[in-house]
Design a protein around this motif. Structure first.
Motif, PDB file in Angstrom:
ATOM      1  N   LYS A   1       4.538  -4.584   3.198  1.00 50.97           N
ATOM      2  CA  LYS A   1       4.014  -3.684   2.168  1.00 50.97           C
ATOM      3  C   LYS A   1       5.129  -3.416   1.158  1.00 50.97           C
TER       4      LYS A   1
ATOM      5  N   GLU B   1       5.827  -1.141  -2.480  1.00 52.43           N
ATOM      6  CA  GLU B   1       5.353  -0.161  -3.451  1.00 52.43           C
ATOM      7  C   GLU B   1       6.370  -0.071  -4.570  1.00 52.43           C
TER       8      GLU B   1
ATOM      9  N   LEU C   1       1.117  -1.722  -5.798  1.00 52.46           N
ATOM     10  CA  LEU C   1       1.142  -1.789  -4.345  1.00 52.46           C
ATOM     11  C   LEU C   1       0.745  -3.205  -3.959  1.00 52.46           C
TER      12      LEU C   1
ATOM     13  N   GLY D   1       0.424  -5.825  -0.429  1.00 52.48           N
ATOM     14  CA  GLY D   1       0.435  -5.822   1.023  1.00 52.48           C
ATOM     15  C   GLY D   1      -0.188  -7.078   1.595  1.00 52.48           C
TER      16      GLY D   1
END
Length: 164
Positions: free
Chosen positions: A109, A111, A132, A134
């Protein structure tokens, strides 16, 4: 599709190794200043043995037959991992703006938030962003929130891509 970490991958890139390769799929866009839309996308993450990834994202209009009809957006830049799972990203857009992003890597992940958005006098007014990324069940999912054209930060683009 099986993924193998390249032997010449710089050790600093190990937290980002899962991104390497070509990703393709479909996405959606929405914003108060435009009509909702769908798009096709191709993202390439590559390396040359140095401690950064080269990133290129291309979006395009897709016809009913699934074929690319015309280009939409393009962005390119460099993803530079730093100690303590920090990440610096530099992106440039042919529409006249460039961005510096800072963020964190947490496993699969990532961000990111904009620190600087610089633009030419003819570029649209983009003032902030939040991204974001992922890896979910083998698919690259991403979302982009944008503040632009006098609008506050809010959802703009999102897509799901598979490694090709």
């Amino acid at each position: 599709m099986a993924f193998e970490i390249p032997q010449n991958l710089h050790p600093d890139l190990m937290p980002l190794a899962w991104l390497l390769g070509r990703w393709e799929g479909r996405g959606h866009g929405d914003y108060p200043t435009i009509e909702k839309f769908e798009f096709g996308q191709q993202i390439d993450f590559s390396h040359n043995g140095k401690p950064f990834l080269h990133y290129v994202s291309q979006t395009f209009v897709v016809g009913e037959d699934g074929k690319r009809e015309r280009p939409l957006a393009l962005e390119t830049g460099f993803w530079r991992p730093k100690p303590d799972n920090k990440l610096e990203v530099i992106l440039a857009h042919p529409t006249g703006f460039a961005e510096i992003w800072y963020g964190e890597i947490e496993g699969a992940k990532i961000e990111l938030r904009t620190d600087v958005v610089a633009r030419t006098e003819t570029a649209k007014e983009v003032t902030a962003g939040h991204r974001l990324y992922g890896l979910v069940k083998g698919e690259l999912m991403w979302a982009y929130d944008m503040a632009a054209e006098g609008q506050p930060l809010q959802p703009h683009l999102w897509a799901t891509l598979v490694r090709s």
